[in-house]
Design a protein around this motif. Sequence first.
Motif, mmCIF file in Angstrom:
data_model
loop_
_atom_site.group_PDB
_atom_site.id
_atom_site.type_symbol
_atom_site.label_atom_id
_atom_site.label_comp_id
_atom_site.label_asym_id
_atom_site.label_seq_id
_atom_site.Cartn_x
_atom_site.Cartn_y
_atom_site.Cartn_z
ATOM 1 N N VAL A 1 -2.929 -7.861 11.468
ATOM 2 C CA VAL A 1 -2.737 -9.262 11.070
ATOM 3 C C VAL A 1 -1.395 -9.634 11.785
ATOM 4 O O VAL A 1 -1.118 -10.735 12.335
ATOM 5 N N TYR A 2 -0.491 -8.937 11.838
ATOM 6 C CA TYR A 2 0.924 -9.579 11.974
ATOM 7 C C TYR A 2 1.314 -9.415 13.032
ATOM 8 O O TYR A 2 1.004 -8.506 13.954
ATOM 9 N N PRO A 3 2.384 -10.243 13.729
ATOM 10 C CA PRO A 3 3.060 -9.999 14.932
ATOM 11 C C PRO A 3 3.577 -8.536 15.076
ATOM 12 O O PRO A 3 4.189 -8.023 14.067
ATOM 13 N N GLN A 4 3.627 -8.113 16.252
ATOM 14 C CA GLN A 4 4.230 -6.889 16.512
ATOM 15 C C GLN A 4 5.978 -7.021 16.967
ATOM 16 O O GLN A 4 6.081 -7.616 17.724
ATOM 17 N N ILE A 5 6.589 -5.984 16.243
ATOM 18 C CA ILE A 5 8.068 -6.244 16.434
ATOM 19 C C ILE A 5 8.559 -4.925 16.730
ATOM 20 O O ILE A 5 8.202 -3.728 16.235
ATOM 21 N N VAL A 6 9.201 -5.025 17.810
ATOM 22 C CA VAL A 6 10.033 -3.772 18.446
ATOM 23 C C VAL A 6 11.378 -3.986 18.610
ATOM 24 O O VAL A 6 11.856 -5.269 18.134
ATOM 25 N N LYS A 7 12.236 -2.839 18.709
ATOM 26 C CA LYS A 7 13.608 -2.987 18.890
ATOM 27 C C LYS A 7 13.867 -2.925 20.039
ATOM 28 O O LYS A 7 13.241 -2.417 21.034
ATOM 29 N N ALA A 8 14.820 -3.838 20.845
ATOM 30 C CA ALA A 8 15.290 -3.939 21.999
ATOM 31 C C ALA A 8 16.747 -4.249 22.272
ATOM 32 O O ALA A 8 17.325 -4.623 21.373
ATOM 33 N N THR A 9 17.054 -3.941 23.460
ATOM 34 C CA THR A 9 18.555 -4.081 23.796
ATOM 35 C C THR A 9 18.874 -5.272 24.273
ATOM 36 O O THR A 9 18.238 -5.447 25.383
ATOM 37 N N LEU A 10 19.801 -6.060 23.626
ATOM 38 C CA LEU A 10 20.002 -7.487 24.364
ATOM 39 C C LEU A 10 20.814 -7.350 25.394
ATOM 40 O O LEU A 10 21.960 -6.462 25.396
ATOM 41 N N MET A 11 20.308 -8.063 26.417
ATOM 42 C CA MET A 11 21.146 -7.717 27.759
ATOM 43 C C MET A 11 22.067 -8.763 28.193
ATOM 44 O O MET A 11 22.738 -8.967 29.429
ATOM 45 N N GLU A 12 22.164 -9.864 27.256
ATOM 46 C CA GLU A 12 23.336 -10.902 27.398
ATOM 47 C C GLU A 12 23.936 -11.177 26.150
ATOM 48 O O GLU A 12 23.123 -11.182 25.000
ATOM 49 N N ASP A 13 24.987 -11.961 25.904
ATOM 50 C CA ASP A 13 25.777 -12.328 24.870
ATOM 51 C C ASP A 13 24.783 -13.459 24.265
ATOM 52 O O ASP A 13 24.297 -14.276 25.096
ATOM 53 N N THR B 1 12.308 -12.529 27.654
ATOM 54 C CA THR B 1 11.700 -11.821 28.553
ATOM 55 C C THR B 1 12.106 -10.455 27.957
ATOM 56 O O THR B 1 13.335 -9.986 28.171
ATOM 57 N N ALA B 2 11.145 -9.723 27.726
ATOM 58 C CA ALA B 2 11.236 -8.118 27.094
ATOM 59 C C ALA B 2 10.796 -7.190 28.410
ATOM 60 O O ALA B 2 9.614 -7.499 29.129
ATOM 61 N N THR B 3 11.469 -6.278 28.890
ATOM 62 C CA THR B 3 11.016 -5.341 29.890
ATOM 63 C C THR B 3 11.051 -3.955 28.970
ATOM 64 O O THR B 3 11.892 -3.615 28.400
ATOM 65 N N ALA C 1 14.213 3.912 29.516
ATOM 66 C CA ALA C 1 15.203 4.177 28.639
ATOM 67 C C ALA C 1 15.055 3.615 27.251
ATOM 68 O O ALA C 1 15.828 3.506 26.425
ATOM 69 N N GLY C 2 13.877 2.682 27.336
ATOM 70 C CA GLY C 2 13.531 1.818 26.012
ATOM 71 C C GLY C 2 13.421 0.201 26.398
ATOM 72 O O GLY C 2 13.500 -0.040 27.757
ATOM 73 N N ALA C 3 13.215 -0.742 25.397
ATOM 74 C CA ALA C 3 13.087 -1.981 25.773
ATOM 75 C C ALA C 3 14.377 -2.648 25.666
ATOM 76 O O ALA C 3 15.212 -2.350 25.227
ATOM 77 N N THR C 4 14.414 -3.699 26.734
ATOM 78 C CA THR C 4 15.561 -4.614 27.024
ATOM 79 C C THR C 4 15.056 -6.086 26.896
ATOM 80 O O THR C 4 13.700 -6.301 26.966
ATOM 81 N N VAL C 5 15.813 -6.979 26.435
ATOM 82 C CA VAL C 5 15.265 -8.303 26.421
ATOM 83 C C VAL C 5 16.473 -9.461 26.598
ATOM 84 O O VAL C 5 17.720 -8.995 26.364
ATOM 85 N N VAL C 6 16.081 -10.273 27.238
ATOM 86 C CA VAL C 6 17.000 -11.890 27.494
ATOM 87 C C VAL C 6 16.316 -12.864 27.188
ATOM 88 O O VAL C 6 15.017 -12.863 27.383
ATOM 89 N N PRO C 7 17.044 -13.934 26.542
ATOM 90 C CA PRO C 7 16.605 -15.061 26.763
ATOM 91 C C PRO C 7 15.906 -15.538 27.706
ATOM 92 O O PRO C 7 16.491 -15.436 28.898
#
Length: 419
Positions: A331-343, A357-359, A363-369
């Motif tokens: 039912v719920y949104p899927q939440i994962v951990k990701a490394t923020l790639m900018e301040d 944008t998550a990639t 080596a794991g997930a990264t994310v940037v606005p």
Amino acid sequence: MPFEKRSPIPVKEAIQRIVNQNIRSNKITVSLEESIGYVLANDIVATYDIPRFDKSPYDGFAIRSKDTVGARGDHRIKFKVIDHIGAGSVSHKEVGQYEAVRIMTGAQLPKGADAVVMFEQTVEEEDTFSIRKSFEHHENVSLKGEETQTGDIVLTVGQRINPGAIAVLATYGYTEVEVYEKPSIAVIATGSELLDVSDELQPGKIRNSNGPMIKALAEQLGIHVGSYQIQQDDLQSSIEVVKHAMEQHDMVITTGGVSVGDFDYLPEIYRALDANVLFNKVAMRPGSVTTVAVANQKYLFGLSGNPSACFTGFELFVKPAMNHMMNAKAVYPQIVKATLMEDFTKANPFTRFIRATATLTPAGATVVPSGFNKSGAVVAIAHANAMIMLPGGTRGFKQGHTVDVILTESAAYEEELNI
Ligand code: AMP
Ligand code: MG
């Protein structure tokens, strides 16, 4: 109307209030062909064993394993081929000592045989072949019932039908399947500033982007939007339009008009409909004014008019409601951990959702606005496959920090082949 004081509730509490409603779709029967995306209303049982018979997983020769004892490179054992079968055929011969049936992938093992020698493991000569290794009982055999046995539950109620489930239903001969109806939805974009996509721009006016976006969001879930229209900020006609939409549909989504502005009529519309307002303020940005109400056992979603807030409200509240209505287990949104790639240094007085944008990297997930990210932003939505979720009462997230991310689309495709 006096300025209305609202108290914000946490996002989690808001979602819980939605799924605590006992608003459920009816069961219907659909054909296998149209069942993709529906949620199963019953467990599905295996109507027979799979495999249905001991069969060969390779092209080769069916033999008796006991005839292979002692086979070695310097002591090859020779077999005589007595029959030849392809998939779908059954040999009427019984394999005897040092005999073999030439057998193709998927064919039923002949009587007497209990192992299969792959072509690659033989040296062939006319109607004989020899082998240089011994075989065990059931070596290279797919055994009857090794995957499922008659009566096993293979799909459970609440599962969303995916292409794999279609394959399972097809396997067991289910031409029809009982599912929960998908909700039919009306989308009403409210705002006297709104123009249709095809309209020329005029002073003070903007084009309605929320209507087409919500329709598309629903359609991505395989849910048809019955109607969507633009509604001027006019109380009486808005009440009529929402009433009418409620008669025609299972769920009504409006955008705009939920705030406390002079022409924000949604609060009054809910009062006129005698709706039970589940909440009208959520401790989140954007979209804190998002309102969800229930009237006549129907959900009314009052999403913010700001496009990014509207998108966020759909992901957080409408999707879980749809899943809940369809009795889906997930039912719920899927939440994962990701490394923020900018301040991201802004303070977050409320839980903040940032289109992003998550990639998924090795080596794991990264994310940037995903771009300019105010609540009124549109373009960043198009570049987003995720939303960063920063807890309220925090500030100063730096590149390299780990953050929570809600995946809103399936994983992005890579620009380079990285296999
Ligand atoms: P509202 O929620 O009605 O206060 O609107 C908030 C902001 O979103 C305003 O700037 C509106 O012009 C804008 N807006 C409202 N509805 C839409 C829509 N359907 N498409 C794009 N922008 C909208
Ligand atoms: Mg408005």
